[in-house]
Design an enzyme around this catalytic site. Structure first.
Site, PDB file in Angstrom:
ATOM      1  N   HIS A 167       0.843  -1.202   0.000  1.00 19.02           N
ATOM      2  CA  HIS A 167       0.000   0.000   0.000  1.00 19.02           C
ATOM      3  C   HIS A 167       0.874   1.247   0.000  1.00 19.02           C
ATOM      4  CE1 HIS A 167      -4.026  -1.746   1.040  1.00 19.02           C
ATOM      5  NE2 HIS A 167      -3.250  -2.762   1.383  1.00 19.02           N
ATOM      6  N   GLU A 195       3.289   0.169   4.015  1.00 19.76           N
ATOM      7  CA  GLU A 195       2.786   1.465   3.549  1.00 19.76           C
ATOM      8  C   GLU A 195       4.033   2.141   3.007  1.00 19.76           C
ATOM      9  OE1 GLU A 195      -0.221   2.532   3.286  1.00 19.76           O
ATOM     10  OE2 GLU A 195      -1.457   1.375   4.680  1.00 19.76           O
TER      11      GLU A 195
HETATM   12 ZN   LIG Z   1      -4.035   1.322   0.826  1.00 19.95          ZN
END
Ligand SMILES: [Zn+2]
Length: 291
Positions: free
Chosen positions: A176, A254
């Site tokens: 992500h 992330e």
């Molecule tokens: Zn995401």
């Protein structure tokens, strides 16, 4: 987004890089400085934990057709989950449906973040996932992607986790990029916290995976630790369905903060993504070589 990423020549076999990395830094030592020539200045930002995702049909996508090359990681299986999907924005009701996510249900998936210039997180996740797959496959790893294109809807977060369970993956990584505060920079890795009845079996190995990935990504990508959340690039969460529903070691990366101009410049840069993919593959290889 392109369904196929450009192939790139590998400067060094992954195994060699892994050995170099393993030698350069003792297994659990502090994270070494980032190579200044390889990365931009490092501040630290981060990303928020993501959101569950998914919605669709989720058949795991087999690795490229044809026999995998023999390599130091032959026989190992890794699930790479590119977060969100390009069709989610047009399927609000579908991705909003509640699905199992642990003690509580959560939405099937979300749309994801994007940069100020409109580079969508789902596209970034997809492009980076393909690059990571390419590198792992070169060393013999069997890679399963949780979606087979960037134009569909879903699959839902629980289905994404189930794909790793079905193949009894040695490791699973959900990729992500955050939609954090514009002033915040950096990446963070999210490991599953203790959720009785759900994550008991994966907390310890997932933390190992998170630490290996965090170190390799910091060193190789040049993206700094998040400076707006997490603790030195590492967070632990109990609310992510993608982690709670997993029975195999799994973490979220992330990769940076899409809302921050400096991070966005990196995330949007194809050459940087190649480096980022190298580092992610190194981190996964380090974990796989633990045993
Ligand atoms: Zn995401």
């Amino acid at each position: 987004m392109p369904a196929s990423a450009p192939r790139r020549a590998r400067a060094l076999p992954l195994a060699a890089l892994v050995l170099l990395l393993a030698t350069a830094c003792s297994a659990h030592g502090p994270v070494p400085d980032t190579d200044p020539t390889a990365a931009p200045p490092l501040p630290s930002p981060e990303d928020e934990g993501d959101a569950p995702a998914g919605g669709g049909d989720g058949q795991g996508v087999p690795a490229d057709s044809g026999p995998l090359p023999e390599g130091p990681l032959s026989g190992r299986v890794v699930v790479i989950d590119p977060g969100h999907n390009g069709g989610n924005a047009e399927a609000a009701s579908r991705i909003g449906e509640p699905v199992p996510a642990g003690p509580r249900e959560k939405s099937c998936d979300t749309v994801g973040a994007e940069t100020a210039d409109g580079y969508a997180e789902h596209e970034f996740n997809w492009e980076l996932a393909l690059l990571v797959r390419e590198r792992l496959e070169a060393d013999g790893v069997t890679v399963v992607l949780t979606r087979d294109d960037n134009e569909s809807v879903g699959p839902c977060i629980d289905e994404r986790a189930e794909m790793g369970n079905e193949v009894e993956a040695d490791a699973a990584l959900s990729i992500h990029a955050d939609g954090g505060p514009e002033s915040g920079r950096g990446f963070h890795v999210i490991a599953p916290g203790e959720v009785p009845g759900f994550t008991d079996d994966i907390v310890a190995p997932s933390l190992d995976l998170a630490e290996d990935l965090r170190r390799a990504y910091l060193e190789g990508s040049g993206m700094p630790y998040a400076d707006y959340l997490a603790d030195e690039g590492l967070d632990e969460r109990t609310d992510l369905g993608g982690l709670n529903m997993s029975d195999v070691p799994k973490v979220f990366l992330e990769a940076g903060n899409m809302r921050n101009p400096e991070d966005a410049a990196l995330l949007s840069d194809a050459a940087w993504r190649e480096r980022a993919a190298d580092s992610i593959a190194h981190g996964l290889a380090l974990y796989l070589m633990r045993g």
